[in-house]
Design an enzyme around this catalytic site. Structure first.
Site, PDB file in Angstrom:
ATOM      1  N   HIS A   1     -26.605  57.134 -35.156  1.00  0.00           N
ATOM      2  CA  HIS A   1     -27.478  58.286 -34.912  1.00  0.00           C
ATOM      3  C   HIS A   1     -28.488  58.019 -33.809  1.00  0.00           C
ATOM      4  CE1 HIS A   1     -25.760  60.954 -37.702  1.00  0.00           C
ATOM      5  NE2 HIS A   1     -26.211  60.382 -38.805  1.00  0.00           N
TER       6      HIS A   1
ATOM      7  N   GLU B   1     -22.061  55.513 -38.543  1.00  0.00           N
ATOM      8  CA  GLU B   1     -23.169  56.285 -37.982  1.00  0.00           C
ATOM      9  C   GLU B   1     -24.523  55.559 -38.061  1.00  0.00           C
ATOM     10  OE1 GLU B   1     -20.474  57.955 -38.513  1.00  0.00           O
ATOM     11  OE2 GLU B   1     -20.507  59.499 -36.986  1.00  0.00           O
TER      12      GLU B   1
ATOM     13  N   ARG C   1     -15.664  55.193 -44.452  1.00  0.00           N
ATOM     14  CA  ARG C   1     -15.910  55.692 -43.091  1.00  0.00           C
ATOM     15  C   ARG C   1     -16.415  54.527 -42.251  1.00  0.00           C
ATOM     16  NH1 ARG C   1     -18.768  60.987 -41.754  1.00  0.00           N
ATOM     17  NH2 ARG C   1     -18.820  60.952 -39.484  1.00  0.00           N
TER      18      ARG C   1
ATOM     19  N   CYS D   1     -23.932  79.085 -40.250  1.00  0.00           N
ATOM     20  CA  CYS D   1     -23.132  78.983 -39.037  1.00  0.00           C
ATOM     21  C   CYS D   1     -23.460  80.152 -38.124  1.00  0.00           C
ATOM     22  CB  CYS D   1     -21.651  78.990 -39.383  1.00  0.00           C
ATOM     23  SG  CYS D   1     -20.613  79.038 -37.915  1.00  0.00           S
TER      24      CYS D   1
ATOM     25  N   GLN E   1     -26.486  75.110 -33.770  1.00  0.00           N
ATOM     26  CA  GLN E   1     -27.694  75.926 -33.910  1.00  0.00           C
ATOM     27  C   GLN E   1     -28.024  76.319 -35.348  1.00  0.00           C
ATOM     28  OE1 GLN E   1     -26.738  78.088 -29.904  1.00  0.00           O
ATOM     29  NE2 GLN E   1     -28.545  79.044 -30.755  1.00  0.00           N
TER      30      GLN E   1
ATOM     31  N   TYR F   1     -25.775  53.926 -40.641  1.00  0.00           N
ATOM     32  CA  TYR F   1     -26.412  53.897 -41.966  1.00  0.00           C
ATOM     33  C   TYR F   1     -26.346  52.492 -42.569  1.00  0.00           C
ATOM     34  CZ  TYR F   1     -26.893  58.986 -41.903  1.00  0.00           C
ATOM     35  OH  TYR F   1     -27.255  60.265 -41.587  1.00  0.00           O
TER      36      TYR F   1
HETATM   37  P1  NAP Z   1     -37.158  81.626 -23.324  1.00  0.00           P
HETATM   38  O1  NAP Z   1     -36.476  80.504 -23.983  1.00  0.00           O
HETATM   39  O2  NAP Z   1     -38.166  82.394 -24.054  1.00  0.00           O
HETATM   40  O3  NAP Z   1     -37.825  81.015 -21.999  1.00  0.00           O
HETATM   41  C1  NAP Z   1     -38.522  81.780 -21.120  1.00  0.00           C
HETATM   42  C2  NAP Z   1     -39.127  80.893 -20.046  1.00  0.00           C
HETATM   43  O4  NAP Z   1     -39.818  81.693 -19.143  1.00  0.00           O
HETATM   44  C3  NAP Z   1     -40.088  79.885 -20.571  1.00  0.00           C
HETATM   45  O5  NAP Z   1     -39.831  78.661 -19.942  1.00  0.00           O
HETATM   46  C4  NAP Z   1     -41.444  80.443 -20.223  1.00  0.00           C
HETATM   47  O6  NAP Z   1     -42.255  79.325 -19.957  1.00  0.00           O
HETATM   48  C5  NAP Z   1     -41.166  81.278 -19.006  1.00  0.00           C
HETATM   49  N1  NAP Z   1     -41.987  82.482 -18.911  1.00  0.00           N
HETATM   50  C6  NAP Z   1     -42.321  83.366 -19.887  1.00  0.00           C
HETATM   51  N2  NAP Z   1     -43.054  84.372 -19.401  1.00  0.00           N
HETATM   52  C7  NAP Z   1     -43.186  84.149 -18.082  1.00  0.00           C
HETATM   53  C8  NAP Z   1     -43.845  84.834 -17.046  1.00  0.00           C
HETATM   54  N3  NAP Z   1     -44.516  85.973 -17.269  1.00  0.00           N
HETATM   55  N4  NAP Z   1     -43.807  84.318 -15.813  1.00  0.00           N
HETATM   56  C9  NAP Z   1     -43.146  83.171 -15.563  1.00  0.00           C
HETATM   57  N5  NAP Z   1     -42.506  82.464 -16.522  1.00  0.00           N
HETATM   58  C10 NAP Z   1     -42.518  82.948 -17.774  1.00  0.00           C
HETATM   59  O7  NAP Z   1     -36.132  82.661 -22.784  1.00  0.00           O
HETATM   60  P2  NAP Z   1     -34.747  82.490 -22.026  1.00  0.00           P
HETATM   61  O8  NAP Z   1     -34.670  81.231 -21.276  1.00  0.00           O
HETATM   62  O9  NAP Z   1     -34.599  83.749 -21.290  1.00  0.00           O
HETATM   63  O10 NAP Z   1     -33.706  82.432 -23.171  1.00  0.00           O
HETATM   64  C11 NAP Z   1     -33.533  83.560 -24.002  1.00  0.00           C
HETATM   65  C12 NAP Z   1     -33.061  83.136 -25.334  1.00  0.00           C
HETATM   66  O11 NAP Z   1     -31.732  82.689 -25.299  1.00  0.00           O
HETATM   67  C13 NAP Z   1     -33.916  82.006 -25.840  1.00  0.00           C
HETATM   68  O12 NAP Z   1     -34.364  82.279 -27.132  1.00  0.00           O
HETATM   69  C14 NAP Z   1     -33.014  80.857 -25.829  1.00  0.00           C
HETATM   70  O13 NAP Z   1     -33.248  80.011 -26.944  1.00  0.00           O
HETATM   71  C15 NAP Z   1     -31.634  81.469 -25.916  1.00  0.00           C
HETATM   72  N6  NAP Z   1     -30.738  80.583 -25.231  1.00  0.00           N
HETATM   73  C16 NAP Z   1     -30.448  79.445 -25.858  1.00  0.00           C
HETATM   74  C17 NAP Z   1     -29.688  78.532 -25.227  1.00  0.00           C
HETATM   75  C18 NAP Z   1     -29.365  77.266 -25.904  1.00  0.00           C
HETATM   76  O14 NAP Z   1     -29.010  76.327 -25.283  1.00  0.00           O
HETATM   77  N7  NAP Z   1     -29.468  77.163 -27.208  1.00  0.00           N
HETATM   78  C19 NAP Z   1     -29.218  78.763 -23.967  1.00  0.00           C
HETATM   79  C20 NAP Z   1     -29.531  79.959 -23.339  1.00  0.00           C
HETATM   80  C21 NAP Z   1     -30.317  80.855 -23.988  1.00  0.00           C
HETATM   81  P3  NAP Z   1     -43.803  79.412 -19.598  1.00  0.00           P
HETATM   82  O15 NAP Z   1     -44.346  80.575 -20.374  1.00  0.00           O
HETATM   83  O16 NAP Z   1     -44.351  78.100 -20.006  1.00  0.00           O
HETATM   84  O17 NAP Z   1     -43.844  79.586 -18.138  1.00  0.00           O
HETATM   85 FE1  SF4 Z   2     -22.378  76.299 -34.251  1.00  0.00          FE
HETATM   86 FE2  SF4 Z   2     -21.390  77.207 -36.558  1.00  0.00          FE
HETATM   87 FE3  SF4 Z   2     -20.134  75.290 -35.309  1.00  0.00          FE
HETATM   88 FE4  SF4 Z   2     -22.513  74.808 -36.457  1.00  0.00          FE
HETATM   89  S1  SF4 Z   2     -20.621  75.349 -37.471  1.00  0.00           S
HETATM   90  S2  SF4 Z   2     -21.809  74.142 -34.482  1.00  0.00           S
HETATM   91  S3  SF4 Z   2     -23.531  76.759 -36.101  1.00  0.00           S
HETATM   92  S4  SF4 Z   2     -20.465  77.371 -34.539  1.00  0.00           S
END
Ligand code: NAP
Ligand code: SF4
Length: 675
Positions: free
Chosen positions: A253, A165, A215, A354, A340, A167
């Site tokens: 990494h 990795e 490893r 997890c 996450q 290291y």
């Molecule tokens: P989000 O992450 O809070 O993003 C919302 C987006 O909308 C932002 O880009 C924001 O950017 C924009 N926004 C906010 N208010 C707005 C408005 N009034 N008008 C226009 N644009 C606006 O929410 P999300 O995409 O709905 O996701 C929801 C949750 O699910 C999030 O917490 C996310 O982390 C999670 N999720 C995670 C993953 C992942 O890959 N880990 C995948 C899907 C969902 P601006 O304010 O800059 O415009």
């Molecule tokens: Fe996601 Fe849990 Fe797997 Fe980490 S251990 S990758 S948090 S499901």
């Protein structure tokens, strides 16, 4: 007759026997740094009780300069040894075996004291390493050997010497980081002198009846990485120096190719380990994106390795092996490789856990004791928050009814599973389905819940989730505007040119979904390798394809937008955000920040820039998809409160901002532990 004959076969190591072919790979959980040794012991003991063959601890620093960060845990004092004894005793009482990983970070150490073969700064640490002199090298070897001897004193069954990795030991192997001209640099014999000498001295320090795993980086995935001949030469030398087992390392990494994220195909790198089979006479372990007993069995049956390493799957379910052995693999909580709650936490200096199993690393603090008085509990909403509450409440003996207006469980997980690269979400929803049945939860789908529906229950939990936020853009009611729900749930017709309003997790997901056509690369390893530019290390040093990434063309011309002027995707997962960005960039997705949305017109989306909102321009698109975040759906919670009924509100219905499945599941489990 077991379905996993290769996986569950014992492994003879001469002085000892492992009960099966499953290694719990090293993970830095942050537990050791809590210095709560009862907690550390319980984490490993739970996995030992769950039947794993051998575990490897998180990396322990051999000295101050080799720690991944200042203050990294290690066996430095008699007190440290006594503390680790608590862990090994508890593991042995549970009939498990455990090896301690010795991790010298070299130039990856986040510390001004870091050292390396040459003063070549790494792209992932701000500190340039100090080039070691002969005496300095001898000190590192002696410190690693001492750490191994102390591990034995602390009751460990073995050590794993971290040589991959990117290291410290890995850094000596390649000319990219080793520019020396003395006996530790230059020819490959010289460059591999350090890892080989380390293994020889470790073996000398611990004696013959002790497991020594090395490893070994089998595919570096960096320019000028090791050639395959060098990998084989090193493997021979490491065996001769006294290692008992060779474990596989994949990628440095600093490599720009994902190696363990959820979009990496399952068992994506087992073919690399397989190339080493037959070259050495000690057992060889394979690793990376193996997360079910079926895949693990397949890898062994195909002759890719003698043993399989899985790490994160043991955060998701401590009883992985016991459940497989009992023929109940469908009840294993699946690791969806999201990072996450594990790696994203580690890299933010937080304790790991997890997403799927909030008890991971919280075994002593979050307990699901049988309920003193079983109660009738109604849970409304069968998304992650509601499902998590339901499973834990039922496990504790409550009579649980789970309602949802949809005709299937899963809530927003059902949208995530539609996204190419997020196929693991299918397994998560399947697992919830199995467990709902297993725990005797009454499921009432297709039910619109009112206060009357839940009158008569002892407790009501509202997990009704979220509604899309209304961005109030003039013209957004036109036919060329869709919500992310229409796209990910409904399969709505989307034109060839698309603007996506909002670049949060969902905006990125929608872009990924719309950019793809045909089979997801996650389901087709050859396509995935081509997309990311992974080649056979026997053909090209380090396994980087000379032609670079060769992604399939995007299915659409996509523009992803946000109002903030920061880099798009900045707030995505700490260890996975770069992958989402790189994947979309490879597909030619245009990313624009700092915009104002002026209007949707027949021509497309009209935007302006900055506060002055001068010179609006129209992005000529056929479809606008709104992904502007979400707000709590509190309608039922409010109706119940108005009717004077006490409720527990969790998940997105509680707080929608920065909601993700991790928070929803954790909140649900913690509430259910107290009901
Ligand atoms: P989000 O992450 O809070 O993003 C919302 C987006 O909308 C932002 O880009 C924001 O950017 C924009 N926004 C906010 N208010 C707005 C408005 N009034 N008008 C226009 N644009 C606006 O929410 P999300 O995409 O709905 O996701 C929801 C949750 O699910 C999030 O917490 C996310 O982390 C999670 N999720 C995670 C993953 C992942 O890959 N880990 C995948 C899907 C969902 P601006 O304010 O800059 O415009
Ligand atoms: Fe996601 Fe849990 Fe797997 Fe980490 S251990 S990758 S948090 S499901």
């Amino acid at each position: 007759m077991t379905a996993y004959p290769h996986l569950l076969r014992p492994l003879e190591l001469g002085h000892t026997t492992l009960r099966n072919r499953v290694l719990m790979g090293s993970m830095h959980t942050g537990l050791e740094e809590t210095r709560d040794w009862n907690r550390v012991a319980e984490f490993y003991a739970a996995r030992a009780r769950g039947g794993v063959g051998l575990m490897v601890t998180g990396g322990m620093a051999p000295n101050k300069e080799g720690g991944v960060f200042p203050g990294a845990a290690g066996l430095f004092t008699p007190e440290d040894i006594a503390n680790h004894r608590i862990v090994t005793d508890r593991v042995h009482a549970a009939e498990g075996k455990i090896a301690m990983q010795i991790l010298h970070a070299g130039r990856y150490a986040y510390s001004p004291d870091c050292v390396g073969p040459s003063a070549v700064k790494s792209p992932i640490s701000p500190f340039p390493p100090k080039e070691l002199d002969e005496e300095g090298i001898e000190k590192q070897i002696a410190d690693i050997a001492t750490a191994a001897a102390r591990a034995r004193e602390a009751g460990y069954d073995g050590v794993e010497v971290m040589g991959s990795e990117g290291y410290f030991l890995n850094q000596f192997l390649v000319t990219h980081t080793n520019r020396r001209e003395d006996r530790w640099g230059g020819s490959y014999e010289n460059r591999m002198r350090l890892p080989v000498e380390v293994v020889r001295r470790v073996r000398e320090a611990v004696g013959p009846d002790f497991i020594v795993i090395y490893r070994l980086s089998m595919i570096d995935l960096i320019p000028n990485g090791s050639s395959w001949e060098e990998v084989v030469q090193l493997a021979h030398a490491i065996e001769d120096a006294g290692a008992s087992i060779l474990n596989t390392g994949i990628g440095w990494h600093e490599a720009r190719i994902p190696t363990i994220a959820t979009s990496v195909p399952r068992k994506a790198f087992a073919w690399v380990t397989q190339k080493l089979m037959g070259e050495v006479s000690i057992p060889v372990i394979t690793s990376n994106r193996i997360n079910t007993p079926e895949v693990a069995e397949e890898v062994l049956a195909e002759g890719c390795a003698d043993m399989v390493s899985m790490a994160r799957p043991f955060l998701a379910d401590a009883d992985f092996v016991a459940k497989a052995a009992a023929g109940r693999s469908e009840t294993i909580a699946p690791c969806i490789a999201c990072n996450q709650a594990c790696l994203d936490h580690t890299f933010s200096g937080k304790l790991s856990s997890c997403l799927v199993n909030p008890r991971a690393c919280h075994e002593t603090e979050l307990t699901y004791a049988p309920a003193e008085t079983p109660r009738k509990i109604a849970i409304v909403g069968a998304g992650p928050a509601g499902l998590s509450t339901a499973l834990v409440a039922a496990e504790r003996g409550h009579a649980v009814t789970l309602f949802d207006r949809a005709d299937r469980i899963g809530g927003q997980l059902n949208m995530a599973r539609m996204v190419p690269g997020k196929e693991e979400f299918h397994g998560l929803v399947d697992w919830y389905e199995t467990m709902v049945a297993e725990r005797g939860i009454e499921l009432r789908l297709g039910t619109e819940v009112t206060p009357d529906t839940v009158a008569g229950y002892d407790a009501v939990v509202v997990a009704t989730g979220v509604l899309p936020r209304d961005p109030a853009i003039p013209g957004q009611d036109a036919e060329n505007v869709l919500s992310y729900i229409d796209v990910l749930r409904g399969g709505a017709e989307v034109g060839p040119r698309v603007a996506i309003v909002g670049a949060g997790g969902i905006g990125f997901d929608v872009a990924e979904y719309l950019a793809h056509q045909g089979e997801s690369p996650t389901e087709d390893p050859e396509l995935w390798q081509r997309e990311w530019g992974v080649a056979d290390p026997a053909e090209i040093r380090g396994g980087l394809a000379p032609e670079g990434p060769q992604p399939e063309a995007s299915a659409r011309q996509i523009t992803l937008l946000q109002r903030k002027s920061e880099k798009l995707g900045k707030r995505l997962g700490k260890t996975t955000g770069w992958i989402h960005r790189a994947s979309l960039q490879m597909k030619g997705v245009q990313m624009i920040g700092g915009v104002n949305y002026e209007a949707v017109t027949e021509e497309g989306l009209q935007i302006s820039r900055g506060e002055a909102r001068n010179d609006p321009e129209t992005l000529a698109v056929d479809t606008v998809v709104l992904c502007a975040g979400q707000v709590p759906d509190r309608s039922l919670a409010d109706a119940l409160s108005d009717a004077g009924m006490p409720v527990h509100v969790i998940g997105g219905a509680d707080v929608a901002a920065e909601l993700d499945a991790k928070r929803a599941i954790d909140q649900g489990a913690r509430l259910a532990a107290t009901l």
